[in-house]
Design a protein around this motif. Structure first.
Motif, short mmCIF file in Angstrom:
data_model
loop_
_atom_site.label_atom_id
_atom_site.label_comp_id
_atom_site.label_asym_id
_atom_site.label_seq_id
_atom_site.Cartn_x
_atom_site.Cartn_y
_atom_site.Cartn_z
N VAL A 29 0.86 -1.26 0.12
CA VAL A 29 -0.05 0.15 -0.24
C VAL A 29 1.02 1.22 0.03
CG1 VAL A 29 -1.95 -0.95 1.04
CG2 VAL A 29 -0.16 0.06 2.42
N GLU A 30 0.41 2.16 -0.44
CA GLU A 30 0.97 3.76 -0.52
C GLU A 30 0.07 4.55 0.36
OE1 GLU A 30 3.90 3.84 -4.35
OE2 GLU A 30 1.65 4.42 -4.72
N THR A 31 0.58 5.57 1.31
CA THR A 31 -0.35 6.19 2.09
C THR A 31 -0.77 7.21 1.37
OG1 THR A 31 1.63 7.51 2.74
CG2 THR A 31 1.26 5.65 4.07
N TYR A 60 -5.42 3.62 3.26
CA TYR A 60 -4.43 2.45 3.42
C TYR A 60 -4.75 1.76 4.72
CZ TYR A 60 -1.44 5.12 6.28
OH TYR A 60 -0.84 5.64 7.50
N ARG A 61 -5.12 2.52 5.70
CA ARG A 61 -5.13 2.10 7.10
C ARG A 61 -6.08 0.92 7.42
NH1 ARG A 61 -5.38 8.10 9.50
NH2 ARG A 61 -6.83 8.03 7.93
N HIS A 62 -7.42 0.98 6.41
CA HIS A 62 -8.00 -0.25 6.76
C HIS A 62 -7.27 -1.54 6.18
CE1 HIS A 62 -11.66 3.00 6.00
NE2 HIS A 62 -11.40 2.68 7.20
N ALA A 63 -6.60 -1.39 5.10
CA ALA A 63 -5.80 -2.34 4.74
C ALA A 63 -4.68 -3.07 5.71
CB ALA A 63 -5.15 -2.25 3.25
N VAL A 64 -4.07 -1.99 6.33
CA VAL A 64 -2.96 -2.41 7.23
C VAL A 64 -3.59 -3.37 8.23
CG1 VAL A 64 -1.50 -1.49 8.85
CG2 VAL A 64 -1.39 -0.68 6.57
N GLN A 65 -4.69 -2.71 8.63
CA GLN A 65 -5.67 -3.45 9.85
C GLN A 65 -5.83 -4.81 9.57
OE1 GLN A 65 -8.81 -1.17 11.68
NE2 GLN A 65 -9.37 -2.78 13.24
N ARG A 66 -6.59 -4.81 8.41
CA ARG A 66 -7.34 -6.23 7.93
C ARG A 66 -6.28 -7.20 7.59
NH1 ARG A 66 -12.16 -7.28 5.08
NH2 ARG A 66 -12.87 -5.66 6.51
N TYR A 67 -5.10 -6.81 7.36
CA TYR A 67 -4.04 -7.75 7.00
C TYR A 67 -2.94 -8.05 8.18
CZ TYR A 67 -6.69 -8.06 2.86
OH TYR A 67 -7.70 -8.08 1.77
N ARG A 118 2.83 -10.09 5.74
CA ARG A 118 3.88 -9.21 5.41
C ARG A 118 3.10 -7.87 4.61
NH1 ARG A 118 7.92 -11.26 0.39
NH2 ARG A 118 9.06 -9.11 0.09
N GLN A 119 3.80 -6.88 5.09
CA GLN A 119 3.23 -5.52 4.79
C GLN A 119 4.33 -4.70 4.40
OE1 GLN A 119 0.64 -3.72 7.75
NE2 GLN A 119 -0.80 -5.60 7.63
N THR A 120 4.17 -4.18 3.37
CA THR A 120 5.00 -3.02 2.76
C THR A 120 3.93 -1.77 2.65
OG1 THR A 120 6.45 -4.62 1.45
CG2 THR A 120 6.45 -2.27 0.63
N VAL A 121 4.43 -0.77 3.52
CA VAL A 121 3.60 0.51 3.52
C VAL A 121 4.68 1.48 2.98
CG1 VAL A 121 2.36 1.98 4.94
CG2 VAL A 121 2.35 -0.34 5.32
N LEU A 122 4.20 2.16 2.10
CA LEU A 122 5.27 3.12 1.39
C LEU A 122 4.54 4.58 1.62
CD1 LEU A 122 6.18 1.32 -1.78
CD2 LEU A 122 7.47 1.67 0.13
N GLU A 123 5.58 5.42 1.84
CA GLU A 123 5.00 6.91 1.98
C GLU A 123 4.54 7.67 0.85
OE1 GLU A 123 4.17 8.85 5.00
OE2 GLU A 123 4.45 6.64 5.91
N GLY A 124 3.62 8.36 0.61
CA GLY A 124 3.27 8.98 -0.43
C GLY A 124 2.37 8.12 -1.61
#
Length: 190
Positions: free
Chosen positions: A143-145, A152-159, A163-169
């Motif tokens: 996800v990209e913020t 994107y926070r919904h996905a971070v919580q759901r998963y 493995r998570q890659t959260v990229l700024e912007g």
């Protein structure tokens, strides 16, 4: 084999689908990429993807799903139902709610084709909802913020636990997709 599921109003001609297809071709994996135009009906889209999964298994291939936006919502359901690895790119984790505003006539961004999105389609989406993933190790969330369409926070919580890659912007199209092509292929086609 990768079963690629595009998003709402998208198509196999999308930037992400074409980039992944080209990269797999460069790596000699062209025959292990599947992406077709998904029907507007979620039930029909799932049936089409399940047919591709069944054909892959019949050919001795181990399928995995890669889904972008609404395709990520579908990929989650398919991963749970068929015990698949899944890469989710800016997935629509609350699709029945987020797509409610799109009921009516829509245009495909790549083909220009017009289609009707109805309340029945929302009901079909609700039937595919996965409240909790059962094996987080099967999933990779990208996800990209800066996603201007989905939080994107919904996905971070759901998963959680995946493995998570959260990229700024970035944006809803996942602007750094080309940086992850090899890793996506390696995760889904071990």
């Amino acid at each position: 084999m990768i079963v690629y599921l595009h998003g709402f109003r998208s198509a196999p001609a999308s930037i992400k689908a074409q980039a992944l297809k080209a990269h797999m071709t460069e790596r000699g994996l062209a025959e292990q990429f599947w992406c077709e135009q998904l029907p507007v009906s979620p039930r029909a889209a799932i049936a089409l993807a399940e047919d591709a999964i069944a054909r892959a298994r019949a050919a001795g291939l181990e399928p995995a799903v890669v889904g972008s936006s609404l395709g990520g919502y579908y990929a989650t359901w398919l991963a749970e139902r068929h015990n698949l690895r899944a890469v989710l790119v800016n997935p629509a984790v609350v699709a029945p709610l987020s797509l409610e505003a799109y009921i009516g006539t829509q245009d495909n961004m790549y083909t220009g084709a017009r289609f009707e999105f109805t309340r029945t389609h929302i009901d079909e989406l609700r039937a595919l909802e996965v409240a909790t993933i059962t094996r987080p190790e099967r999933y990779w969330l990208l996800v990209e913020t800066g996603d201007e369409v989905l939080d994107y926070r919904h996905a971070v919580q759901r998963y959680t636990g995946a493995r998570q890659t959260v990229l700024e912007g970035g944006d809803h199209g996942f602007s750094r997709w080309s940086d992850y092509l090899d890793a996506v292929i390696d995760f889904t086609c071990p």
